[in-house]
Design an enzyme around this catalytic site. Structure first.
Site, short mmCIF file in Angstrom:
data_model
loop_
_atom_site.label_atom_id
_atom_site.label_comp_id
_atom_site.label_asym_id
_atom_site.label_seq_id
_atom_site.Cartn_x
_atom_site.Cartn_y
_atom_site.Cartn_z
N LEU A 1 -21.71 26.51 10.71
CA LEU A 1 -22.43 27.66 11.29
C LEU A 1 -22.31 28.92 10.44
CD1 LEU A 1 -22.46 25.70 13.80
CD2 LEU A 1 -22.35 27.77 15.21
N GLU B 1 2.44 21.22 25.01
CA GLU B 1 2.85 19.88 25.42
C GLU B 1 3.49 19.10 24.27
OE1 GLU B 1 1.93 21.52 27.77
OE2 GLU B 1 0.11 20.70 28.66
#
Lengths: 386, 101
Positions: free
Chosen positions: A334, A359
């Protein structure tokens, strides 16, 4: 994705519709405002998504791991902060209570959590206890028939709005887990802002000053807080994060493909450039591989396989890694628009980076996966070279 | 996990029951299969597997699931203690008690 015929309850179709109509257009606004609105949380609850993986007897939808993974992907593709609510409330808290809490505690809290009448959060991390989670300094003591907690937690997603905290504290060397209600005297919340990703996830610090917790709010037993309760929670959390990586990478893949099929430079669509095609080919391959690793982990969980834990770690490590690569490529494709918050690529890029940290960092996953590799393969290759 | 293990030093009754002995073999093999391949020290049934660093903390969760699945027992909440899971000897004795209950 599962076909619609494999979705008899229609939950996956509802999740995709909800993600498309309620989340996709608003995710950027949630991110900028650093606030996930209560109406979104209410609608998630009303749809049953907050109890997706909780058995029906406790008020949940009773989805199996594969179904829950697909739901997580649908939500996470549209909005990472809303997906974070699933990870924290449903995976880290509710699923952990399903497995590790007494029936008394389940009756007290689990149905409320499954129906979204209460929001749960997971209070493990502290300023000095991140990867070394067992080194928490929040302390508890037994006193006059209650547990008394003192300490401070940091980086706690949804602590800003949660009604119930799954808190880990230590007495001497024994870490234990407790459910603490928000309105308990001595609990104070300090919202945090300025995060890289999950900005709308109501992150906060929590301080506990002489907080009295009923004895029955102990989860599992004394001393099993880290080895059993936290690890169970993190196992479910990692599975959720593994699917979150697939979700973000899929969103980035779709973004870069759509853009490359339209954007014209040097008189041709940039998608016709082989170097752009290389990035898209890699993304297609990586997203597919990550999704299959997630499904493999889900199937092993359903079989209660001893390999479920490590395969979940492998899926989390791989999908968070490729999410970072694919979103980086999406920004690249982009170009200037990829660096601008009017397009989704930069947000996906930020959200992907977070997955390599939460996590269990990628480095911790690598240690566990390498250890698994030695156990599994060292013997098989012992005759090599002789 | 080793740094948070709070164990007593109570002497455990030697394994004598056949169910317990069979359970000990299965548990011993399972623990060995989960020990680091880089460690040379061998496992003894009375060793505290967490304090000696044979396994990591995540193993507690796997071990409970393994015991319940393999021996078709449900370990009640009041049995889920660090002490009951600390060694092959203690685990197999608990399994024997649950199977014979």
């Amino acid at each position: 994705m599962l076909e619609e015929k494999e979705d008899p309850s229609g939950v996956q179709q509802r999740a995709r519709h909800f993600a498309a109509t309620e989340l996709a257009e608003r995710a950027s606004e949630f991110d900028r405002q650093e606030y996930l609105p209560k109406d979104v949380i209410r609608k998630m609850a009303d749809a049953g998504f907050l109890g997706a993986a909780v058995p029906e007897k406790w008020g949940g939808l009773g989805l199996d791991p594969l179904e829950y993974g697909e739901l997580t992907e649908s939500i996470g593709k549209a909005c990472a902060s809303t997906r974070a609510l699933l990870t924290v409330h449903t995976s880290l808290v509710a699923e952990t209570l399903v497995e590790r809490a007494s029936n008394q505690l389940k009756e007290k809290y689990l149905t409320d959590l499954a129906l979204g009448r209460r929001i749960g959060c997971f209070a493990l991390s502290e300023a000095g206890a991140g990867s070394d989670a067992a080194s928490v300094t929040t302390a508890y003591r037994s006193e006059k028939g209650v547990f008394v907690l003192d300490g401070r937690k940091k980086w706690i997603s949804f602590a800003g709005i949660a009604d119930l905290f799954l808190v880990f504290a230590k007495e001497n060397d024994a870490t234990s887990a407790f459910l603490v209600e928000r309105d308990t005297p001595g609990v104070e919340i300090q919202p945090m802002s300025g995060m890289l990703g999950n900005r709308a996830a109501h992150m906060a610090e929590i301080s506990f000053t002489g907080v009295e917790v009923p004895v029955e709010n102990l989860v599992s037993s004394i001393g099993m807080g880290f080895g059993l309760v936290a690890n169970t929670a993190l196992h479910h959390g990692r599975y959720s994060i593994a699917w979150a990586g697939v979700a973000i990478a899929q969103a980035a893949l779709e973004t870069m493909c759509a853009y490359a099929a339209e954007r014209v430079q040097f008189g041709v669509k940039i998608g016709s450039q082989q170097l752009v095609q290389k990035m898209i080919a890699d993304a297609v391959t990586q997203v597919g591989a990550a999704r299959e690793l997630c499904r493999r982990a889900g199937r092993l969980q359903m079989e209660r396989s001893p390999d479920a834990a490590i395969e979940t770690n492998i899926a989390k490590y791989f999908s968070s890694t490729i999410a970072q690569q694919v979103t980086s490529d999406a920004v690249q494709v982009l170009g200037g628009n990829g660096c601008w918050d009017q397009y989704p690529a930069e947000r996906l890029f930020r959200e992907a980076k977070v997955l390599e940290i939460i996590e269990g960092t990628s480095q911790l996953q690598q240690l566990m996966i390498a250890d698994h590799g030695f156990k599994k393969f060292a013997g098989a290759g012992s005759g090599w070279g002789k | 996990m080793p740094n948070e293990a709070v164990m007593d030093v109570e002497t455990v009754t030697p394994v004598e029951d056949d169910t317990v002995a069979k359970a000990a073999t299965v548990v011993r093999n399972y623990v060995r299969s989960n020990m680091s391949a880089l460690r040379d020290e061998d496992l003894h049934d009375e060793d505290n597997i967490f304090e000696k660093g044979f396994v990591t903390s995540i193993f507690a969760m796997q071990l409970l699931d393994f015991i319940e699945t393999t021996f078709d027992v449900e370990v009640p909440d009041d049995r889920i203690t660090l002490q009951n899971f600390s060694s092959v000897q203690r685990i197999s004795r608990m399994v024997g008690e649950l199977k014979n209950a």
